[in-house]
Design an enzyme around this catalytic site. Sequence first.
Site, short mmCIF file in Angstrom:
data_model
loop_
_atom_site.label_atom_id
_atom_site.label_comp_id
_atom_site.label_asym_id
_atom_site.label_seq_id
_atom_site.Cartn_x
_atom_site.Cartn_y
_atom_site.Cartn_z
N GLY A 124 15.76 -38.42 -5.57
CA GLY A 124 15.14 -39.34 -6.54
C GLY A 124 15.36 -40.78 -6.10
O GLY A 124 15.18 -41.12 -4.93
N CYS A 164 24.08 -34.13 -41.37
CA CYS A 164 23.64 -34.60 -42.70
C CYS A 164 22.96 -35.96 -42.60
O CYS A 164 22.06 -36.26 -43.39
CB CYS A 164 24.81 -34.60 -43.69
SG CYS A 164 26.18 -35.57 -43.13
N ASN A 219 7.23 -46.25 -8.59
CA ASN A 219 7.60 -47.67 -8.49
C ASN A 219 8.88 -47.90 -7.69
O ASN A 219 9.13 -48.99 -7.21
CB ASN A 219 7.71 -48.30 -9.88
CG ASN A 219 8.81 -47.68 -10.71
OD1 ASN A 219 9.47 -46.75 -10.29
ND2 ASN A 219 9.02 -48.21 -11.90
N LYS A 251 9.70 -33.02 -4.53
CA LYS A 251 10.36 -34.24 -4.05
C LYS A 251 11.07 -33.98 -2.74
O LYS A 251 11.00 -34.79 -1.81
CB LYS A 251 11.41 -34.70 -5.08
CG LYS A 251 10.83 -35.39 -6.28
CD LYS A 251 11.98 -35.88 -7.15
CE LYS A 251 11.45 -36.74 -8.27
NZ LYS A 251 12.52 -37.23 -9.14
N ASN A 288 7.81 -42.11 -10.99
CA ASN A 288 8.79 -42.27 -9.90
C ASN A 288 8.29 -43.25 -8.83
O ASN A 288 9.08 -43.76 -8.03
CB ASN A 288 9.05 -40.94 -9.18
CG ASN A 288 9.61 -39.85 -10.08
OD1 ASN A 288 9.27 -38.70 -9.92
ND2 ASN A 288 10.46 -40.20 -11.03
N ASP A 342 21.45 -36.97 -11.30
CA ASP A 342 21.31 -37.79 -12.50
C ASP A 342 21.84 -37.10 -13.75
O ASP A 342 21.50 -37.48 -14.85
CB ASP A 342 19.83 -38.16 -12.73
CG ASP A 342 18.97 -36.93 -12.91
OD1 ASP A 342 19.49 -35.81 -12.76
OD2 ASP A 342 17.78 -37.09 -13.24
N ASN A 343 22.63 -36.04 -13.57
CA ASN A 343 23.14 -35.39 -14.79
C ASN A 343 24.51 -34.79 -14.53
O ASN A 343 24.86 -34.41 -13.41
CB ASN A 343 22.16 -34.33 -15.30
CG ASN A 343 21.98 -33.19 -14.31
OD1 ASN A 343 22.77 -32.26 -14.30
ND2 ASN A 343 20.98 -33.30 -13.44
N LYS A 344 25.27 -34.75 -15.64
CA LYS A 344 26.67 -34.34 -15.58
C LYS A 344 26.83 -32.90 -15.09
O LYS A 344 27.67 -32.60 -14.26
CB LYS A 344 27.25 -34.48 -16.99
CG LYS A 344 28.65 -33.99 -17.17
CD LYS A 344 29.11 -34.16 -18.60
CE LYS A 344 29.31 -32.82 -19.27
NZ LYS A 344 29.86 -32.90 -20.63
N1 LIG Z 1 20.40 -29.24 -10.70
C1 LIG Z 1 19.72 -29.99 -9.85
N2 LIG Z 1 19.42 -29.51 -8.63
C2 LIG Z 1 18.72 -30.25 -7.74
N3 LIG Z 1 18.29 -31.51 -7.99
C3 LIG Z 1 18.56 -32.03 -9.18
C4 LIG Z 1 19.30 -31.31 -10.18
N4 LIG Z 1 19.42 -32.09 -11.27
C5 LIG Z 1 18.80 -33.24 -10.98
N5 LIG Z 1 18.28 -33.22 -9.75
C6 LIG Z 1 17.51 -34.28 -9.07
O1 LIG Z 1 18.29 -35.45 -8.94
C7 LIG Z 1 17.40 -36.56 -8.79
C8 LIG Z 1 18.00 -37.75 -9.51
O2 LIG Z 1 17.20 -38.85 -9.23
P1 LIG Z 1 16.88 -39.99 -10.30
O3 LIG Z 1 18.13 -40.36 -11.01
O4 LIG Z 1 16.15 -41.09 -9.61
O5 LIG Z 1 15.98 -39.22 -11.35
P2 LIG Z 1 14.42 -39.11 -11.50
O6 LIG Z 1 14.19 -37.89 -12.36
O7 LIG Z 1 13.74 -39.13 -10.18
O8 LIG Z 1 14.02 -40.45 -12.24
P3 LIG Z 1 14.00 -40.78 -13.82
O9 LIG Z 1 15.01 -39.86 -14.46
O10 LIG Z 1 14.44 -42.21 -13.84
O11 LIG Z 1 12.59 -40.52 -14.23
C9 LIG Z 1 16.04 -36.13 -9.36
O12 LIG Z 1 15.08 -36.13 -8.34
C10 LIG Z 1 16.32 -34.74 -9.90
O13 LIG Z 1 15.23 -33.85 -9.73
#
Ligand SMILES: Nc1ncnc2c1ncn2[C@@H]1O[C@H](COP(=O)(O)OP(=O)(O)OP(=O)(O)O)[C@@H](O)[C@H]1O
Length: 563
Positions: A22, A169, A54, A68, A52, A113-115
């Site tokens: 990303g 609530c 931009n 991607k 994406n 981008d995630n925990k």
């Molecule tokens: N479990 C996963 N396995 C593989 N890739 C992942 C997983 N979770 C997230 N990603 C990838 O990590 C990348 C994080 O990039 P980025 O933070 O730029 O997010 P984005 O989704 O491209 O942009 P935005 O959230 O701002 O629209 C993303 O392309 C997303 O698909």
Amino acid sequence: MTWRTDEYKKRLERPLLVIGAGGIGCELLKNLVLSGFKNIEVIDLDTIDVSNLNRQFLFRKEHVGKSKAEVASAAVKEMCPSVNIKHYHDSVLSDTYDIKFFGRFMMVISALDNKKARYHVNRMCLAARVPLIESGTAGYLGQLSVVVKGRSACYECEPQVIQKSFPGCTIRNTPSEPIHCIVWAKHLFNLLFGEHDPDDDITPELESAGTSSEEAESGTATKISTRKWAEDHNYDLHHLFDKLFSSDIKCLASLTDLWKDRKKPQPLSYNDVLEQGEGSSGTESLKSNEVWSLRAWVNTFDESLARLRNNMKTPEGEPDKVLAWDKDDEDAMKFVAAAANIRSHIFSIPLKSLFDVKSMAGNIIPAIATTNAIIAGMVVVEALKISNSQFDDLKTIFINSQPNYRGKLFVDTHPQVPQKKCYVCSDRREVAIKLNVNKMTVKQLETKIIKDHFCFVQPDVMETKTFQIVISSDGDTDASMVKKLSEMGISGGSQLEVDDFVQQFGKLYINIVNDDELDEDDFDIVDDTGDTEETRKRRIDEEAASESKRVRVDGDAPNAMEV
Ligand SMILES: Nc1ncnc2c1ncn2[C@@H]1O[C@H](COP(=O)(O)OP(=O)(O)OP(=O)(O)O)[C@@H](O)[C@H]1O
Ligand SMILES: [Zn+2]
């Protein structure tokens, strides 16, 4: 570091794994190939979205909808044809990417981008003993850190902050801020069009609001499934509108105790809106960053409801499609914005523009291309050190929002040492959790605690005294998912052993502390330090006496990007 020697070049030939293509990932892949790394593999589960383009500069308009990982790999291969690059359009959480897979790499770079995915990668790298460079940005803030087992802190050494969500609530009965109405509207979307989740209930919570059960039964908001109700009325706008915004609200307004210190909500029927006139033209010409009139929101509610209903339709005789909430789906977004704003109007809460609702509903922090570029550049500097085995020189890097005392925004520090009591990378993997064994079900234990909080992917859970298997990753225990924990022989003092067949970072022991005051899906992390039994008990007593730290974790917790 000696540059450009054969030995140096040879080191860069060892394979490297990039996870996430990303914002950071695109910059990073370009930097890696231009810096001489020769064997790269990249995993990303997503396809390219218009939004994406931009900043994810390897992608063009014609790539929208494509993988991607695939497009990014092809783009950097064009920049540097001698590079070997392999892509996987897949989730890194899949068990295809096991310890053996991770073990093949000289290092792993996470640009996620995630925990959940970050924790998983952290654990896989620890288990496979592969150095990890973890990177993240949130607006103008950015960070990268390097995890080398035994040398530096892992990504989970810092106790995680539990994401608090809003009490049920407040969402169902007494919203006072736009976000409360937005969360309510997202629940409504799931109830009408999405997958069933008991946590998405939106009907007024009469019992906890102090009504007698007689009142509750006679109220218009008796608990029948909202989906069933909508289906029975063929998703008719007029009926749905009047139930959500008139009869349910009248019912709430009749609970006088609720409104002693708050402004009473004003029910709004569909006919009320029509009588207000104000025209009924379409909403296409309205600007998304302006606050629209109530009438415009009602029109939007009407239009998006009809379109979503249509999107659910399948050929005659087949069950309706289940729609998933997505901030980038225009109909879904407009429906939520309209429902939230109509509810805000009823509760005298300021209305918000479509743009603002989108930011809040999608928990969006604007992505800044420059921050991504700086972090991706610094990742390569650390990657070069790893490839050269300069482990003592590795740095943790921050881009801060305010200059520090030396006037610097861009700061590097020595990596933290591993926490002795980290439940992931230390030898003491033990935590204590306070919950209500008589209310919490096995399913809630699995979803809320084991998967959402501790981010296990395929957990097996066993009670250590009785060896009772509570949760089995192969589905053998599915039938007991509805049982309360007490019915599975779990009580205060029980200990659960959690093992993950995919992650294999070691067993986690969860000591159960019962608290009859807690709701079915509430829990507290009483002690995540792995202290001795005696210290832990003393601390539990002290904590019980001090202010409650009760939390409720659910899917609507604001989920700001982690850095
Ligand atoms: N479990 C996963 N396995 C593989 N890739 C992942 C997983 N979770 C997230 N990603 C990838 O990590 C990348 C994080 O990039 P980025 O933070 O730029 O997010 P984005 O989704 O491209 O942009 P935005 O959230 O701002 O629209 C993303 O392309 C997303 O698909
Ligand atoms: Zn750790």
